[in-house]
Write a protein that holds these residues in place. Sequence first.
Motif, PDB file in Angstrom:
ATOM      1  N   LEU A 190       0.832  -1.200   0.000  1.00 18.73           N
ATOM      2  CA  LEU A 190       0.000   0.000   0.000  1.00 18.73           C
ATOM      3  C   LEU A 190       0.867   1.250   0.000  1.00 18.73           C
ATOM      4  CD1 LEU A 190      -2.696   1.547   0.349  1.00 18.73           C
ATOM      5  CD2 LEU A 190      -2.490   1.125   2.816  1.00 18.73           C
ATOM      6  N   VAL A 191       0.555   2.171  -0.908  1.00 22.04           N
ATOM      7  CA  VAL A 191       1.224   3.470  -0.944  1.00 22.04           C
ATOM      8  C   VAL A 191       0.518   4.412   0.033  1.00 22.04           C
ATOM      9  CG1 VAL A 191       1.833   5.454  -2.376  1.00 22.04           C
ATOM     10  CG2 VAL A 191       1.931   3.145  -3.346  1.00 22.04           C
ATOM     11  N   TYR A 192       1.261   4.889   1.005  1.00 24.67           N
ATOM     12  CA  TYR A 192       0.730   5.829   2.004  1.00 24.67           C
ATOM     13  C   TYR A 192       1.220   7.222   1.640  1.00 24.67           C
ATOM     14  CZ  TYR A 192       0.251   8.207   6.538  1.00 24.67           C
ATOM     15  OH  TYR A 192      -0.060   9.091   7.541  1.00 24.67           O
ATOM     16  N   ALA A 193       0.326   8.048   1.121  1.00 28.20           N
ATOM     17  CA  ALA A 193       0.710   9.369   0.622  1.00 28.20           C
ATOM     18  C   ALA A 193      -0.389  10.388   0.916  1.00 28.20           C
ATOM     19  CB  ALA A 193       0.988   9.309  -0.880  1.00 28.20           C
ATOM     20  N   PRO A 194      -0.450  10.906   2.150  1.00 26.04           N
ATOM     21  CA  PRO A 194      -1.455  11.922   2.484  1.00 26.04           C
ATOM     22  C   PRO A 194      -1.404  13.152   1.581  1.00 26.04           C
ATOM     23  CG  PRO A 194      -0.424  11.071   4.481  1.00 26.04           C
ATOM     24  CD  PRO A 194       0.352  10.515   3.328  1.00 26.04           C
ATOM     25  N   ALA A 195      -0.227  13.447   1.009  1.00 25.35           N
ATOM     26  CA  ALA A 195      -0.096  14.624   0.144  1.00 25.35           C
ATOM     27  C   ALA A 195      -0.949  14.523  -1.112  1.00 25.35           C
ATOM     28  CB  ALA A 195       1.372  14.827  -0.242  1.00 25.35           C
ATOM     29  N   MET A 196      -1.407  13.316  -1.473  1.00 27.10           N
ATOM     30  CA  MET A 196      -2.274  13.177  -2.642  1.00 27.10           C
ATOM     31  C   MET A 196      -3.645  13.806  -2.408  1.00 27.10           C
ATOM     32  SD  MET A 196      -1.430   9.410  -4.197  1.00 27.10           S
ATOM     33  CE  MET A 196       0.231   9.028  -4.791  1.00 27.10           C
ATOM     34  N   SER A 197      -3.919  14.227  -1.183  1.00 24.45           N
ATOM     35  CA  SER A 197      -5.175  14.933  -0.911  1.00 24.45           C
ATOM     36  C   SER A 197      -5.229  16.275  -1.624  1.00 24.45           C
ATOM     37  CB  SER A 197      -5.348  15.140   0.599  1.00 24.45           C
ATOM     38  OG  SER A 197      -4.273  15.893   1.128  1.00 24.45           O
ATOM     39  N   ALA A 198      -4.089  16.744  -2.137  1.00 20.85           N
ATOM     40  CA  ALA A 198      -4.074  18.009  -2.878  1.00 20.85           C
ATOM     41  C   ALA A 198      -4.884  17.921  -4.165  1.00 20.85           C
ATOM     42  CB  ALA A 198      -2.638  18.419  -3.198  1.00 20.85           C
ATOM     43  N   ASN A 199      -5.079  16.701  -4.676  1.00 22.20           N
ATOM     44  CA  ASN A 199      -5.852  16.502  -5.913  1.00 22.20           C
ATOM     45  C   ASN A 199      -7.250  15.969  -5.646  1.00 22.20           C
ATOM     46  OD1 ASN A 199      -3.723  17.304  -7.618  1.00 22.20           O
ATOM     47  ND2 ASN A 199      -2.791  15.279  -7.483  1.00 22.20           N
ATOM     48  N   LEU A 200      -7.751  16.138  -4.434  1.00 21.16           N
ATOM     49  CA  LEU A 200      -9.031  15.550  -4.050  1.00 21.16           C
ATOM     50  C   LEU A 200     -10.199  16.303  -4.695  1.00 21.16           C
ATOM     51  CD1 LEU A 200      -9.976  13.210  -2.273  1.00 21.16           C
ATOM     52  CD2 LEU A 200     -10.177  14.814  -0.378  1.00 21.16           C
ATOM     53  N   ALA A 219       2.144  -3.750  -8.708  1.00 23.15           N
ATOM     54  CA  ALA A 219       1.197  -4.386  -7.791  1.00 23.15           C
ATOM     55  C   ALA A 219       0.814  -3.481  -6.625  1.00 23.15           C
ATOM     56  CB  ALA A 219       1.792  -5.680  -7.250  1.00 23.15           C
ATOM     57  N   TYR A 220       1.146  -2.197  -6.695  1.00 24.44           N
ATOM     58  CA  TYR A 220       0.812  -1.295  -5.598  1.00 24.44           C
ATOM     59  C   TYR A 220      -0.690  -1.064  -5.501  1.00 24.44           C
ATOM     60  CZ  TYR A 220       5.793  -0.166  -5.700  1.00 24.44           C
ATOM     61  OH  TYR A 220       7.158  -0.238  -5.676  1.00 24.44           O
ATOM     62  N   ARG A 221      -1.147  -0.837  -4.254  1.00 31.68           N
ATOM     63  CA  ARG A 221      -2.514  -0.374  -4.024  1.00 31.68           C
ATOM     64  C   ARG A 221      -2.458   1.041  -3.480  1.00 31.68           C
ATOM     65  NH1 ARG A 221      -2.178  -6.001  -4.565  1.00 31.68           N
ATOM     66  NH2 ARG A 221      -4.260  -6.955  -4.650  1.00 31.68           N
ATOM     67  N   PHE A 222      -3.586   1.752  -3.664  1.00 33.40           N
ATOM     68  CA  PHE A 222      -3.729   3.115  -3.185  1.00 33.40           C
ATOM     69  C   PHE A 222      -5.030   3.233  -2.400  1.00 33.40           C
ATOM     70  CE2 PHE A 222      -1.115   3.213  -6.912  1.00 33.40           C
ATOM     71  CZ  PHE A 222      -0.133   4.154  -6.646  1.00 33.40           C
ATOM     72  N   SER A 223      -5.052   4.123  -1.421  1.00 35.00           N
ATOM     73  CA  SER A 223      -6.315   4.456  -0.774  1.00 35.00           C
ATOM     74  C   SER A 223      -7.265   5.027  -1.816  1.00 35.00           C
ATOM     75  CB  SER A 223      -6.085   5.514   0.315  1.00 35.00           C
ATOM     76  OG  SER A 223      -5.187   5.042   1.290  1.00 35.00           O
ATOM     77  N   VAL A 224      -8.563   4.732  -1.675  1.00 34.09           N
ATOM     78  CA  VAL A 224      -9.538   5.373  -2.557  1.00 34.09           C
ATOM     79  C   VAL A 224      -9.297   6.875  -2.562  1.00 34.09           C
ATOM     80  CG1 VAL A 224     -11.983   5.935  -2.786  1.00 34.09           C
ATOM     81  CG2 VAL A 224     -11.288   3.572  -2.424  1.00 34.09           C
ATOM     82  N   ASN A 225      -9.035   7.426  -1.404  1.00 34.82           N
ATOM     83  CA  ASN A 225      -8.480   8.770  -1.253  1.00 34.82           C
ATOM     84  C   ASN A 225      -7.862   8.824   0.145  1.00 34.82           C
ATOM     85  OD1 ASN A 225     -10.382  10.088   0.741  1.00 34.82           O
ATOM     86  ND2 ASN A 225     -11.859   9.571  -0.874  1.00 34.82           N
ATOM     87  N   PRO A 226      -6.975   9.781   0.404  1.00 32.25           N
ATOM     88  CA  PRO A 226      -6.276   9.786   1.701  1.00 32.25           C
ATOM     89  C   PRO A 226      -7.199   9.958   2.910  1.00 32.25           C
ATOM     90  CG  PRO A 226      -5.085  11.115   0.105  1.00 32.25           C
ATOM     91  CD  PRO A 226      -6.402  10.777  -0.523  1.00 32.25           C
ATOM     92  N   MET A 227      -8.408  10.487   2.718  1.00 33.94           N
ATOM     93  CA  MET A 227      -9.323  10.698   3.835  1.00 33.94           C
ATOM     94  C   MET A 227     -10.194   9.481   4.136  1.00 33.94           C
ATOM     95  SD  MET A 227      -8.441  13.744   4.510  1.00 33.94           S
ATOM     96  CE  MET A 227      -7.348  14.829   3.592  1.00 33.94           C
ATOM     97  N   GLN A 228     -10.412   8.622   3.119  1.00 35.33           N
ATOM     98  CA  GLN A 228     -11.397   7.548   3.248  1.00 35.33           C
ATOM     99  C   GLN A 228     -10.837   6.164   2.934  1.00 35.33           C
ATOM    100  OE1 GLN A 228     -14.266   9.582   0.490  1.00 35.33           O
ATOM    101  NE2 GLN A 228     -15.677   9.357   2.233  1.00 35.33           N
ATOM    102  N   GLY A 229      -9.537   6.039   2.839  1.00 31.62           N
ATOM    103  CA  GLY A 229      -8.940   4.764   2.440  1.00 31.62           C
ATOM    104  C   GLY A 229      -8.899   3.726   3.530  1.00 31.62           C
TER     105      GLY A 229
END
Length: 327
Positions: free
Chosen positions: A231-241, A279-289
């Motif tokens: 799992l990729v943990y990247a809270p900064a991706m919330s900038a594109n929410l 094979a990486y997974r991502f949170s649906v979004n950083p707030m709700q993953g």
Amino acid sequence: MKSFWKPVAMALAVGAFACACATPVGAQLSDERALSDVQRIYKNAALVVMGECVQSHINSEGDTCYDLSVEEVVAGYAQAGDIIHCTQGAMKEGETYLLYLAEGEEMYHTEDMRRYELLSDAPLPVSENGTVAFAGTQLALSDIKRDIERMDAVITAPATTYYYKELGALIDAADEVFIGRVASISPVKDMAFRSQTDGTIIENTLPAALAQVEAYGVLKGALNYGDPVDLVYAPAMSANLVDASTLKALSYGEANAPALEEGEVYLFFLTQSPDAKQAYRFSVNPMQGYARVDKDDHVHVSHVNSALAGCKDLGSLVREIRDIMES
């Protein structure tokens, strides 16, 4: 909308294949230009394999079909011995070829085959001395593999992440919903990411970490008990929410993203990588993953996760998720 992505213009190379091929390239390219073109083709491929053409025959649709037996999986997910069926691919029996493949459209066949599209103009012959014929020039197979290793170090991420106000929409958006434990998580550091938007590949670095999650109870998806998930943990991706219902940008900020902690158990809502080779997974979004589950099966929901608002008991939430999926 503020964005952490820095555009890098790159044209897409998309061919037709079943494996269907376009006309050959006429002009010879320099080695540098040819290698650059191969790089662009690779970024759009779901599978890269090398193998031997073992036979040609007429398939159920009346087309000449060339069968390639996979000897080496260069990138993506297949196995040695798998057969790739190529129509109009002009291969010679006994010769070795390198194929860059995209996943093809679902179609009905009487044959048991996986459907692919060839991304180069033709199957690429591989010589005994380790060179690959491409666009009138010869490229060293070792250079191509080295380039692939370098490109694989860049994680392909979703270009946009959407926020969901309703639980049903959140479930639909997730490729996998499951309960799992964070077995380990690396320190946060700047990591290279790549995404694709409207035919343009964009790259940048973001602070992120890699967590390995052990799957327990699976509610959606093909995971099994005990499967490891990267799992990729990247809270900064919330900038594109973006709000999925209004398509308007949201500004929750990465500080509001729930923490992911080693050893803790969570209910996960994840998406698979846009790149089938990774094979990486991502949170649906950083707030709700993900939402933490404690030892008493209480669910700890972030105040910014409206889809899970009011959910406190894991058993009740699991039943609600199953009811939604069955309705």
